[in-house]
Design a protein around this motif. Structure first.
Motif, PDB file in Angstrom:
ATOM      1  N   ALA A   1      -4.573   4.419 -10.008  1.00 32.38           N
ATOM      2  CA  ALA A   1      -5.645   3.522 -10.302  1.00 32.38           C
ATOM      3  C   ALA A   1      -5.154   2.674 -11.364  1.00 32.38           C
ATOM      4  O   ALA A   1      -4.631   3.184 -12.451  1.00 32.38           O
ATOM      5  CB  ALA A   1      -7.123   4.376 -10.590  1.00 32.38           C
TER       6      ALA A   1
ATOM      7  N   ARG B   1       1.436   2.355  -9.159  1.00 37.39           N
ATOM      8  CA  ARG B   1       0.647   2.674  -7.882  1.00 37.39           C
ATOM      9  C   ARG B   1       1.042   3.615  -7.011  1.00 37.39           C
ATOM     10  O   ARG B   1       0.653   4.444  -5.975  1.00 37.39           O
ATOM     11  CB  ARG B   1       0.373   1.269  -7.106  1.00 37.39           C
ATOM     12  CG  ARG B   1       1.593   0.793  -6.666  1.00 37.39           C
ATOM     13  CD  ARG B   1       1.511  -0.420  -5.764  1.00 37.39           C
ATOM     14  NE  ARG B   1       0.321  -1.461  -6.374  1.00 37.39           N
ATOM     15  CZ  ARG B   1      -0.366  -2.174  -5.660  1.00 37.39           C
ATOM     16  NH1 ARG B   1      -0.424  -2.140  -4.152  1.00 37.39           N
ATOM     17  NH2 ARG B   1      -1.366  -2.987  -5.970  1.00 37.39           N
TER      18      ARG B   1
ATOM     19  N   ASP C   1     -13.705   5.310 -11.169  1.00 36.76           N
ATOM     20  CA  ASP C   1     -14.441   4.410 -10.007  1.00 36.76           C
ATOM     21  C   ASP C   1     -14.142   5.227  -8.878  1.00 36.76           C
ATOM     22  O   ASP C   1     -13.195   5.032  -8.128  1.00 36.76           O
ATOM     23  CB  ASP C   1     -13.978   2.961 -10.145  1.00 36.76           C
ATOM     24  CG  ASP C   1     -14.897   2.133  -8.933  1.00 36.76           C
ATOM     25  OD1 ASP C   1     -15.701   2.824  -8.140  1.00 36.76           O
ATOM     26  OD2 ASP C   1     -14.950   1.041  -9.054  1.00 36.76           O
TER      27      ASP C   1
ATOM     28  N   GLN D   1     -15.547   4.758  -5.923  1.00 36.00           N
ATOM     29  CA  GLN D   1     -16.277   4.022  -4.779  1.00 36.00           C
ATOM     30  C   GLN D   1     -15.044   2.992  -4.459  1.00 36.00           C
ATOM     31  O   GLN D   1     -15.266   2.410  -3.365  1.00 36.00           O
ATOM     32  CB  GLN D   1     -17.344   3.714  -5.071  1.00 36.00           C
ATOM     33  CG  GLN D   1     -18.271   5.073  -5.274  1.00 36.00           C
ATOM     34  CD  GLN D   1     -19.659   4.536  -4.937  1.00 36.00           C
ATOM     35  OE1 GLN D   1     -20.216   3.324  -4.417  1.00 36.00           O
ATOM     36  NE2 GLN D   1     -20.466   5.471  -5.548  1.00 36.00           N
ATOM     37  N   HIS D   2     -14.331   2.387  -5.506  1.00 33.57           N
ATOM     38  CA  HIS D   2     -13.411   1.615  -5.114  1.00 33.57           C
ATOM     39  C   HIS D   2     -11.926   1.921  -5.516  1.00 33.57           C
ATOM     40  O   HIS D   2     -11.683   2.352  -6.470  1.00 33.57           O
ATOM     41  CB  HIS D   2     -13.712   0.162  -5.966  1.00 33.57           C
ATOM     42  CG  HIS D   2     -15.049  -0.264  -5.942  1.00 33.57           C
ATOM     43  ND1 HIS D   2     -16.065   0.339  -6.571  1.00 33.57           N
ATOM     44  CD2 HIS D   2     -15.619  -0.755  -4.550  1.00 33.57           C
ATOM     45  CE1 HIS D   2     -17.304  -0.059  -6.054  1.00 33.57           C
ATOM     46  NE2 HIS D   2     -17.040  -0.996  -4.989  1.00 33.57           N
ATOM     47  N   CYS D   3     -10.905   1.529  -4.715  1.00 36.18           N
ATOM     48  CA  CYS D   3      -9.519   1.750  -5.032  1.00 36.18           C
ATOM     49  C   CYS D   3      -9.037   0.567  -5.619  1.00 36.18           C
ATOM     50  O   CYS D   3      -8.441  -0.184  -4.838  1.00 36.18           O
ATOM     51  CB  CYS D   3      -8.905   2.437  -3.754  1.00 36.18           C
ATOM     52  SG  CYS D   3      -7.181   2.789  -4.092  1.00 36.18           S
ATOM     53  N   GLN D   4      -8.685   0.577  -6.653  1.00 39.12           N
ATOM     54  CA  GLN D   4      -8.059  -0.750  -7.420  1.00 39.12           C
ATOM     55  C   GLN D   4      -6.780  -0.306  -7.835  1.00 39.12           C
ATOM     56  O   GLN D   4      -6.834   0.642  -8.923  1.00 39.12           O
ATOM     57  CB  GLN D   4      -9.051  -1.283  -8.477  1.00 39.12           C
ATOM     58  CG  GLN D   4      -8.154  -2.477  -9.206  1.00 39.12           C
ATOM     59  CD  GLN D   4      -8.389  -3.606  -8.438  1.00 39.12           C
ATOM     60  OE1 GLN D   4      -9.668  -4.010  -7.958  1.00 39.12           O
ATOM     61  NE2 GLN D   4      -7.430  -4.673  -8.601  1.00 39.12           N
TER      62      GLN D   4
ATOM     63  N   ASP E   1     -11.929   4.156 -15.822  1.00 41.21           N
ATOM     64  CA  ASP E   1     -13.380   3.358 -14.882  1.00 41.21           C
ATOM     65  C   ASP E   1     -13.827   4.678 -14.247  1.00 41.21           C
ATOM     66  O   ASP E   1     -14.997   4.737 -13.826  1.00 41.21           O
ATOM     67  CB  ASP E   1     -12.796   2.467 -14.001  1.00 41.21           C
ATOM     68  CG  ASP E   1     -12.621   1.250 -14.817  1.00 41.21           C
ATOM     69  OD1 ASP E   1     -12.925   1.096 -15.906  1.00 41.21           O
ATOM     70  OD2 ASP E   1     -12.237   0.131 -14.085  1.00 41.21           O
TER      71      ASP E   1
ATOM     72  N   THR F   1       0.823  -1.330   0.101  1.00 43.31           N
ATOM     73  CA  THR F   1       0.168  -0.039  -0.086  1.00 43.31           C
ATOM     74  C   THR F   1       0.925   1.321  -0.127  1.00 43.31           C
ATOM     75  O   THR F   1       1.571   1.319   1.044  1.00 43.31           O
ATOM     76  CB  THR F   1      -0.861  -0.082   1.468  1.00 43.31           C
ATOM     77  OG1 THR F   1      -1.610  -1.071   1.283  1.00 43.31           O
ATOM     78  CG2 THR F   1      -1.822   1.181   1.273  1.00 43.31           C
TER      79      THR F   1
END
Ligand SMILES: Cc1ncc(COP(=O)(O)O)c(C=O)c1O
Length: 390
Positions: free
Chosen positions: A243, A262, A250, A252-255, A248, A234
Motif C-alpha cells: 500500500a 508494491r 484504506d 476499500q481502495h488499493c493504491q 490510511d 500489477t
C-alpha cells in the motif's frame, strides 16, 4: 598484510572451519559469527520485548534494500526483498507473461527455478519455451542468437550456471537481446558476492538472487531488482506492505506504492532480514574485490591440479568464463563423495560429478586435502579398470 594473513584472521569468523573442510559455499554458505550474532540479538529482543523488537528489524529491512541496491549499482526503490531467488524469478515471469505465439528463451544449464515458472504455465501456458543447448559446459552466443526472434518475450539465464559454473558475458548477451528489445531476466545466485553485476551495464530487466549463498546470509531471504519500467505493473500478489500509505488503513481502495515496495506483501522474515544485512555488511568489510581475487586464486589452483589428476572438468578454463564453481565428472562420483564426507570434506555431488565452491576463507591446504582424496579415488578407479581387463 598478505592475503594469507587476512584469511587467517577471517577464518576466525567461520566456526565451520573447526568442523569441516567446507567447500560447498555456493550451496549453503556457512554462517559467520556476525551473522549469527545479529540473528541471536534479534531473537533476544523479540523474547524480551515482543513487538518492540520488530521496529529496529524493520529499519534493517530498509537498510538491507539500500545495501543490496549498492551491490548491484541500483537504487533501493527498485529492490524487492523476497524469500528466495525462485520467488524473484516467479515475479519476473508473471510480469513478463508471454502471450500466445510468443516464446521464452532459456538454456539447458539453467537451474530448475529458471525454467519451471515458464514451463509450469503460470506465466502463460501457451508460450513456447526454447532451450539453448550447451556444449562443453558453455552456452555459445550464436546458439542463443539463433533462438531469439521478434516473438521472444524474455530471455532468462544464470549469470553463473549452477552445474558447470559457466559465467555469461552479460554485455554480449545484451547485444543479442537488444536487437529485439527482449527483456533479460538474470539469476545472480552463483554470481553476486563473487563477481560484480551492474544492472545498468548492460541494462537488466530483472536480477534475482538469494542471501544464502555468496552473500553469506540465511536462506529464506532473497532479492529482486526490478527495472523502472515495471514499477507500475500489477504485482502477482499484494498485501498491506504494498500500500502506498499503510497508515490510511484504506481497505476499500488499493493504491499501490510507485516503487518496488508494491511487490512486498506481508511482514517479511525479519530474523532473516537482520541476518542478511549482517552478511552484506561483512561482505563490505571484507571487500568484494578481495573475495573475487581470492576465489579466483583458489579455483585456478583447483582446476590446474584437477587437470593434472586427469578428471573430466566441466567448468570452462578461461578466467572470464567462470567464477566460484568448479565441477568435474568422475566414475563412481557417489563413492568419492561419501569418502570425502568421511574425511570431513564437504562438497556437492550431482549430475555424475563433484562440485567444489571454495570461498575466500578457504585455504590451499584445504584444497590439497580435497585433491588428495580425489587423486586416490581416481587411481583406484583406474586400477580397477586395469585389473578388470586382465
Ligand atoms: C543459480 C541458482 N539459482 C537458484 C537457486 C535456488 O535458489 P533459491 O532457493 O533461493 O530459490 C540456486 C540454488 O542452488 C542456484 O544455484
Amino acid at each position: 598484510m598478505s592475503d594469507e594473513a587476512i584469511v587467517a584472521e577471517l577464518r576466525k569468523l567461520f566456526p565451520v572451519v573447526e568442523h569441516w573442510t567446507y567447500l560447498y559455499n555456493g550451496s549453503i554458505h556457512p554462517c559467520a559469527r556476525p551473522v549469527a550474532e545479529a540473528m541471536s540479538s534479534f531473537l533476544q529482543q523479540w523474547q524480551d520485548g515482543g513487538e518492540a523488537a520488530f521496529f529496529p528489524a524493520f529499519e534493517a529491512f530498509g537498510r538491507l534494500k539500500e545495501k543490496f541496491a549498492r551491490l548491484v549499482h541500483a537504487k533501493a526503490r527498485n529492490i524487492v526483498i523476497t524469500e528466495s531467488t525462485t520467488a524473484g524469478i516467479n515475479i519476473a515471469a508473471h510480469l513478463l507473461r508471454p502471450r500466445i505465439g510468443q516464446n521464452v528463451v532459456v538454456t539447458d544449464l539453467a537451474f530448475m527455478s529458471n525454467t519451471y515458472p515458464w514451463l509450469a504455465g503460470q506465466a502463460g501456458a501457451e508460450a513456447e519455451v526454447r532451450f539453448v543447448e550447451s556444449s562443453n559446459g558453455k552456452i555459445r552466443l550464436e546458439d542463443m542468437a539463433a533462438r531469439i526472434d521478434e516473438h521472444t518475450a524474455a530471455v532468462t539465464l544464470c549469470a553463473v550456471t549452477v552445474g558447470s559454473g559457466f559465467r555469461f558475458d552479460l554485455s554480449a548477451v545484451h547485444q543479442i537481446t537488444g536487437r529485439y528489445n527482449v527483456p533479460l531476466v538474470v539469476d545472480g545466485a552463483q554470481a553476486l558476492g563473487v563477481i560484480d553485476i551492474d544492472v545498468n551495464d548492460p541494462p537488466l530487466d530483472f536480477l534475482a538472487t538469494t542471501a544464502g549463498k555468496w552473500l553469506m546470509g540465511p536462506t529464506g531471504i532473497g532479492f529482486l531488482y526490478v527495472d523502472d519500467r515495471y514499477l507500475k505493473s500489477t504485482p502477482p500478489t499484494v498485501g498491506w506492505l504494498s500500500a502506498a500509505n499503510v497508515a490510511d488503513w484504506d481497505v476499500q481502495h488499493c493504491q499501490l506504492h510507485d516503487d518496488a515496495m508494491r511487490f512486498q506483501g506481508g511482514i517479511p522474515n525479519l530474523i532473516g532480514v537482520v541476518g542478511a544485512l549482517a552478511g552484506l555488511e561483512l561482505l563490505d568489510q571484507i571487500g568484494r574485490e578481495f573475495v573475487e581475487r581470492r576465489v579466483h586464486h583458489l579455483t585456478t589452483y583447483l582446476i590446474e591440479k584437477l587437470e593434472a589428476i586427469g578428471v573430466a572438468i566441466w567448468t570452462p578454463r578461461v578466467d572470464s568464463e567462470r567464477a566460484g564453481i568448479v565441477f568435474f565428472n568422475v566414475p563412481n562420483h557417489e563413492s568419492l563423495h561419501s569418502r570425502l564426507k568421511d574425511r570431513r570434506i564437504y562438497c556437492g555431488s550431482f549430475l555424475g560429478g563433484i562440485r567444489c565452491d571454495p570461498a575466500f576463507y578457504n585455504t590451499i591446504e584445504e584444497l590439497d586435502r580435497f585433491l588428495g582424496v580425489v587423486e586416490s579415488h581416481v587411481a583406484e578407479q583406474r586400477r580397477g579398470v586395469r585389473d578388470g581387463n586382465e
